[in-house]
Design a protein around this motif. Structure first.
Motif, PDB file in Angstrom:
ATOM      1  N   UNK A   1       0.813  -1.222   0.000  1.00 11.92           N
ATOM      2  CA  UNK A   1       0.000   0.000   0.000  1.00 11.92           C
ATOM      3  C   UNK A   1       0.844   1.269   0.000  1.00 11.92           C
ATOM      4  N   UNK A   2       2.081   1.168   0.476  1.00 15.02           N
ATOM      5  CA  UNK A   2       2.948   2.349   0.561  1.00 15.02           C
ATOM      6  C   UNK A   2       3.749   2.610  -0.707  1.00 15.02           C
ATOM      7  N   UNK A   3       3.632   1.766  -1.715  1.00 17.76           N
ATOM      8  CA  UNK A   3       4.382   1.963  -2.947  1.00 17.76           C
ATOM      9  C   UNK A   3       4.211   3.357  -3.550  1.00 17.76           C
ATOM     10  N   UNK A   4       2.990   3.858  -3.710  1.00 22.70           N
ATOM     11  CA  UNK A   4       2.839   5.200  -4.297  1.00 22.70           C
ATOM     12  C   UNK A   4       3.380   6.316  -3.416  1.00 22.70           C
ATOM     13  N   UNK A   5       3.417   6.101  -2.093  1.00 18.16           N
ATOM     14  CA  UNK A   5       4.002   7.094  -1.190  1.00 18.16           C
ATOM     15  C   UNK A   5       5.513   7.107  -1.367  1.00 18.16           C
ATOM     16  N   UNK A   6       6.124   5.931  -1.379  1.00 21.19           N
ATOM     17  CA  UNK A   6       7.568   5.822  -1.561  1.00 21.19           C
ATOM     18  C   UNK A   6       8.008   6.406  -2.893  1.00 21.19           C
ATOM     19  N   UNK A   7       7.156   6.283  -3.906  1.00 19.98           N
ATOM     20  CA  UNK A   7       7.485   6.793  -5.237  1.00 19.98           C
ATOM     21  C   UNK A   7       7.207   8.287  -5.378  1.00 19.98           C
ATOM     22  N   UNK A   8       6.625   8.910  -4.342  1.00 20.82           N
ATOM     23  CA  UNK A   8       6.342  10.339  -4.398  1.00 20.82           C
ATOM     24  C   UNK A   8       5.115  10.694  -5.212  1.00 20.82           C
ATOM     25  N   UNK A   9       4.234   9.710  -5.462  1.00 23.70           N
ATOM     26  CA  UNK A   9       3.038   9.964  -6.267  1.00 23.70           C
ATOM     27  C   UNK A   9       1.916  10.584  -5.444  1.00 23.70           C
ATOM     28  N   UNK A  10       1.835  10.205  -4.164  1.00 29.46           N
ATOM     29  CA  UNK A  10       0.858  10.783  -3.237  1.00 29.46           C
ATOM     30  C   UNK A  10       1.540  10.948  -1.882  1.00 29.46           C
ATOM     31  N   UNK A  11       0.963  11.766  -1.043  1.00 30.16           N
ATOM     32  CA  UNK A  11       1.507  11.947   0.303  1.00 30.16           C
ATOM     33  C   UNK A  11       0.848  11.004   1.302  1.00 30.16           C
ATOM     34  N   UNK A  12      -0.337  10.506   0.954  1.00 30.63           N
ATOM     35  CA  UNK A  12      -1.083   9.621   1.845  1.00 30.63           C
ATOM     36  C   UNK A  12      -1.595   8.450   1.015  1.00 30.63           C
ATOM     37  N   UNK A  13      -1.403   7.200   1.456  1.00 34.50           N
ATOM     38  CA  UNK A  13      -1.840   6.056   0.646  1.00 34.50           C
ATOM     39  C   UNK A  13      -3.334   6.018   0.385  1.00 34.50           C
ATOM     40  N   UNK A  14      -4.132   6.671   1.215  1.00 34.80           N
ATOM     41  CA  UNK A  14      -5.573   6.686   0.968  1.00 34.80           C
ATOM     42  C   UNK A  14      -5.936   7.472  -0.283  1.00 34.80           C
ATOM     43  N   UNK A  15      -4.997   8.280  -0.774  1.00 27.59           N
ATOM     44  CA  UNK A  15      -5.266   9.120  -1.940  1.00 27.59           C
ATOM     45  C   UNK A  15      -4.862   8.457  -3.259  1.00 27.59           C
ATOM     46  N   UNK A  16      -4.318   7.247  -3.186  1.00 29.13           N
ATOM     47  CA  UNK A  16      -3.955   6.532  -4.417  1.00 29.13           C
ATOM     48  C   UNK A  16      -5.020   5.467  -4.644  1.00 29.13           C
TER      49      UNK A  16
END
Length: 366
Positions: free
Chosen positions: A184-199
Motif C-alpha cells: 500500500x505504501x508503494x505510491x508514497x515511496x514513489x512520491x506519487x501521493x503523500x497519503x496512501x488513501x489518496x492513491x
C-alpha cells in the motif's frame, strides 16, 4: 534464468491457507498503465479472484508493475456443486458456453448415466476445478486476460509482461501485515501521493472508500497480530459495513502504515550518519507519525467523504449503465474519438449508494 518458485509445502496435506506476495512488471519497465488501464486491471483482478476462489488481501497497481498479496485457501472437499461451478464459469465465459456445459453436466450426472458417463462427468468438473484454488492459475488467467484487453485497446501485438511473475511465500500475522503495508505504501515511496488513501489503485484506498473486499483483506492480515496491547477479531462480511467495528481495525492498520513508512534519515542516528545527504525515497516525518498516533489513526469524517467521492470526481460521465453506454454510443456517432470506442461503462466498485453506479473515465484524446 527464471527462479524456481516456493509454494506452500502443506498444500494438499493440511487444511491451511497459503499467502503469497506476487509482483509482475511490464516488458522493458515501460509506463503503460494510466487511469483506464489501472481500473481495468482491478476489475479483472476481482473477477478472477472470485472465479479462482482466492482472496486478494492487498494490492497496488503502479504505472509499470503491480503487487498482489494473495491468500490461496485449500480446495474444499468435493469441490463445488454444479450450480456453484456454473455461477463461477459465468464470470469468465460467454453465457452460451456456460449453457452448453450446464447441459453436459446434467446429462452426464443423470440417473441413467453409464459408468463411462459418470467418469466423463468427473473429468468435466475437474477440468475447471484445476483452475481454482491455485496461485499459478490465478496469476496466469489474470495476466492473460488483461494482456488481451490491453493489446486490443491499444492496437498492439506481442508480450506485455516482463518474464513471469515473482512470488514469495508469506507467513501470516506480523509478516503479512508488514507486506501488505509495503504494498500500500508503494505510491508514497514513489512520491506519487503523500497519503496512501489518496492513491485509488491500492487496497488501502479501496478500503477507506468503503470497499468490502478490501476491508476484509486488511482485517485478515491483522487477524494474527494480537498482542497484549491489541485484541483483533477478523471481521465478517456483515461487519465491515459497521463503521464502529471497522474503525478500530482501520485505525490500527493506518498507524502501522505510518510507522513502517518513516522517512529515511528521520531518526537521530540516521541524521548523524547521513549528514547532509538526502535519500530520495519518500516517507513520513516524525511529526506526521506523531500526529497519526495522537488520533489513533482515525480519519476525520471529511477525509472519509473525500475518499468515497474520488471516483465521482474522476468520472467523465456518471449514471446508470444504460445511460453511460448510451452516451458512449452517441459520442461514437458524433466522431468524438478518432476511432469508435468499443468498451462499455465501468461499474464503480466504491459506490456510496445502494444502486449500482457506472462511469466513463476521463480519457485524453489522441
Amino acid at each position: 534464468m527464471a527462479k524456481a518458485r516456493i509454494l506452500a509445502p502443506w498444500v494438499g496435506k493440511e487444511e491451511k491457507s497459503a499467502i503469497y506476495h506476487c509482483v509482475s512488471r511490464v516488458v522493458e519497465r515501460r509506463f503503460h498503465f494510466k487511469k483506464l488501464e489501472k481500473e481495468q486491471f482491478i476489475k479483472f483482478m476481482r473477477l478472477y479472484e472470485a472465479f479462482c476462489g482466492v482472496r486478494v488481501l492487498s494490492y497496488c497497481v503502479m504505472s509499470n508493475h503491480f503487487h498482489l498479496l494473495v491468500e490461496v485457501p485449500p480446495r474444499p472437499e468435493g469441490g463445488l456443486s454444479d450450480a456453484e461451478l456454473l455461477d463461477r464459469l459465468g464470470l469468465v465465459m460467454p453465457s452460451a458456453e456456460v449453457e452448453v456445459i450446464a447441459k453436459s453436466l446434467a446429462l452426464l450426472s443423470s440417473a441413467a448415466a453409464t459408468p463411462e458417463g459418470q467418469k466423463a462427468y468427473d473429468q468435466l468438473r475437474e477440468r475447471y476445478f484445476s483452475r481454482m484454488w491455485d496461485l499459478g492459475q490465478f496469476m496466469k488467467s489474470l495476466k492473460q486476460r488483461f494482456s488481451r484487453w490491453f493489446n486490443k485497446a491499444h492496437q498492439r501485438k506481442g508480450t506485455l509482461w516482463e518474464e513471469r511473475y515473482n512470488s514469495a511465500l508469506i507467513e501470516e500475522g506480523h509478516v503479512a501485515r508488514v507486506t501488505a503495508a509495503y504494498i500500500d505504501l508503494n505510491p508514497v515511496r514513489a512520491g506519487m501521493v503523500e497519503d496512501p488513501k489518496d492513491y485509488r489503485w491500492c487496497g488501502y484506498a479501496e478500503a477507506v472508500a468503503g470497499g468490502e473486499k478490501a476491508r476484509l483483506g486488511i482485517a485478515r492480515v491483522l487477524e494474527k497480530c494480537d498482542d497484549e496491547h491489541h485484541t483483533q477479531q477478523f471481521l465478517k462480511s456483515s461487519e465491515v459495513k459497521d463503521r464502529y467495528a471497522w474503525r478500530k481495525i482501520a485505525g490500527r492498520y493506518r498507524l502501522g502504515l505510518y510507522e513502517d513508512a518513516r522517512a529515511p534519515g528521520e531518526s537521530e542516528q540516521a541524521k548523524a550518519l547521513q549528514g547532509s545527504k538526502i535519500n530520495k525515497r519518500k516517507g513520513f516525518s516524525e511529526d506526521e507519525i506523531k500526529k497519526e498516533q495522537a488520533r489513533a489513526g482515525e480519519l476525520s469524517a471529511a477525509e472519509l467523504v473525500s475518499s468515497r467521492a474520488k471516483f465521482l470526481i474522476d468520472g467523465a460521465v456518471i449514471g446508470s449503465q444504460s445511460f453511460v453506454n448510451g452516451v458512449i454510443a452517441q459520442l461514437n456517432d458524433n466522431g468524438y474519438w478518432p476511432k469508435p470506442r468499443v468498451s462499455k461503462a465501468s461499474r464503480c466498485q466504491r459506490s456510496v449508494s445502494q444502486a449500482p453506479i457506472y462511469t466513463l473515465r476521463q480519457l485524453q484524446l489522441e
